[in-house]
Design an enzyme around this catalytic site. Structure first.
Site, PDB file in Angstrom:
ATOM      1  N   GLN A 215      31.302  58.992  26.225  1.00  0.00           N
ATOM      2  CA  GLN A 215      31.386  59.902  25.072  1.00  0.00           C
ATOM      3  C   GLN A 215      32.577  60.855  25.242  1.00  0.00           C
ATOM      4  OE1 GLN A 215      27.834  62.243  24.271  1.00  0.00           O
ATOM      5  NE2 GLN A 215      28.644  62.955  22.298  1.00  0.00           N
TER       6      GLN A 215
ATOM      7  N   VAL B 177      33.756  62.657  22.073  1.00  0.00           N
ATOM      8  CA  VAL B 177      33.588  63.654  21.013  1.00  0.00           C
ATOM      9  C   VAL B 177      32.114  64.058  21.009  1.00  0.00           C
ATOM     10  CG1 VAL B 177      33.777  64.161  18.553  1.00  0.00           C
ATOM     11  CG2 VAL B 177      35.480  62.668  19.639  1.00  0.00           C
TER      12      VAL B 177
ATOM     13  N   HIS C  96      27.314  60.609  16.943  1.00  0.00           N
ATOM     14  CA  HIS C  96      27.852  59.545  16.092  1.00  0.00           C
ATOM     15  C   HIS C  96      27.439  58.192  16.655  1.00  0.00           C
ATOM     16  CE1 HIS C  96      30.804  60.386  19.226  1.00  0.00           C
ATOM     17  NE2 HIS C  96      31.158  59.111  19.164  1.00  0.00           N
ATOM     18  N   ILE C  97      27.397  57.212  15.754  1.00  0.00           N
ATOM     19  CA  ILE C  97      27.120  55.821  16.138  1.00  0.00           C
ATOM     20  C   ILE C  97      28.364  55.015  15.791  1.00  0.00           C
ATOM     21  CG2 ILE C  97      25.667  53.790  15.727  1.00  0.00           C
ATOM     22  CD1 ILE C  97      23.422  55.653  14.822  1.00  0.00           C
ATOM     23  N   HIS C  98      28.819  54.210  16.749  1.00  0.00           N
ATOM     24  CA  HIS C  98      29.937  53.302  16.471  1.00  0.00           C
ATOM     25  C   HIS C  98      29.401  52.064  15.757  1.00  0.00           C
ATOM     26  CE1 HIS C  98      32.978  55.130  19.244  1.00  0.00           C
ATOM     27  NE2 HIS C  98      31.881  55.628  19.775  1.00  0.00           N
TER      28      HIS C  98
HETATM   29  P1  5GP Z   1      33.002  58.491  21.707  1.00  0.00           P
HETATM   30  O1  5GP Z   1      34.030  58.148  22.770  1.00  0.00           O
HETATM   31  O2  5GP Z   1      32.686  59.969  21.736  1.00  0.00           O
HETATM   32  O3  5GP Z   1      31.782  57.630  21.711  1.00  0.00           O
HETATM   33  O4  5GP Z   1      33.697  58.169  20.333  1.00  0.00           O
HETATM   34  C1  5GP Z   1      34.630  58.999  19.747  1.00  0.00           C
HETATM   35  C2  5GP Z   1      35.478  58.147  18.854  1.00  0.00           C
HETATM   36  O5  5GP Z   1      36.177  59.004  17.965  1.00  0.00           O
HETATM   37  C3  5GP Z   1      36.544  57.319  19.595  1.00  0.00           C
HETATM   38  O6  5GP Z   1      36.333  55.925  19.351  1.00  0.00           O
HETATM   39  C4  5GP Z   1      37.863  57.816  19.019  1.00  0.00           C
HETATM   40  O7  5GP Z   1      38.790  56.763  18.811  1.00  0.00           O
HETATM   41  C5  5GP Z   1      37.441  58.469  17.723  1.00  0.00           C
HETATM   42  N1  5GP Z   1      38.266  59.581  17.324  1.00  0.00           N
HETATM   43  C6  5GP Z   1      38.712  60.614  18.106  1.00  0.00           C
HETATM   44  N2  5GP Z   1      39.426  61.482  17.388  1.00  0.00           N
HETATM   45  C7  5GP Z   1      39.441  61.016  16.114  1.00  0.00           C
HETATM   46  C8  5GP Z   1      40.030  61.495  14.903  1.00  0.00           C
HETATM   47  O8  5GP Z   1      40.675  62.539  14.832  1.00  0.00           O
HETATM   48  N3  5GP Z   1      39.830  60.731  13.791  1.00  0.00           N
HETATM   49  C9  5GP Z   1      39.096  59.584  13.799  1.00  0.00           C
HETATM   50  N4  5GP Z   1      38.970  58.924  12.658  1.00  0.00           N
HETATM   51  N5  5GP Z   1      38.528  59.105  14.932  1.00  0.00           N
HETATM   52  C10 5GP Z   1      38.695  59.820  16.072  1.00  0.00           C
END
Ligand code: 5GP
Length: 112
Positions: free
Chosen positions: A92, A94, A98-100
């Site tokens: 993680q 961010v 959230h869910i991808h």
């Molecule tokens: P995590 O790593 O927290 O599971 O997923 C965060 C996701 O947010 C990542 O896949 C990254 O590419 C995406 N992400 C980070 N910053 C931004 C942004 O400013 N805009 C968008 N659309 N996606 C973002």
């Protein structure tokens, strides 16, 4: 401090929005890991799945899963993968729930 996703929800940062309602917003991931890579983001800025209380889970999770169904319908795909990264060691980056949603290619079995 606001998360990136709160800034996107507030239209302070640009994003490609696929769907939005009172509970969730769905945006394209900026660094897509598949031909279709969307982020299903809860409008409530809880840092992670583990930090959601039961009441929020009951409200937000069905909405987020229904959003996944709606993305699939909108894209015309039947096969997709949903992923939640909970905490830094899980990937993680961010800290706003959230869910991808990933689709458009064959996914491997390797979760490493
Ligand atoms: P995590 O790593 O927290 O599971 O997923 C965060 C996701 O947010 C990542 O896949 C990254 O590419 C995406 N992400 C980070 N910053 C931004 C942004 O400013 N805009 C968008 N659309 N996606 C973002």
């Amino acid at each position: 401090m606001e998360t990136i996703f709160e800034r996107i929800i507030a239209r302070k940062l640009p994003a490609t929005i696929l769907l939005e309602d009172e509970f969730v917003i769905v945006i394209q991931d900026i660094y897509p890991k598949a031909p279709h890579h969307y982020l299903i983001i809860s409008k409530k800025a809880v840092p992670s799945l583990q930090q959601m209380d039961h009441q929020d889970l009951e409200i937000y999770m069905p909405k987020m899963i229904m959003a996944a169904q709606n993305i699939a319908k909108k894209l015309g795909v039947e096969d997709y993968r949903l992923i939640v990264n909970n905490g830094p060691d899980a990937g993680q980056t961010v800290f706003h729930l959230h869910i991808h949603f990933l689709a458009g290619r064959t996914m491997g079995e390797n979760f490493a």
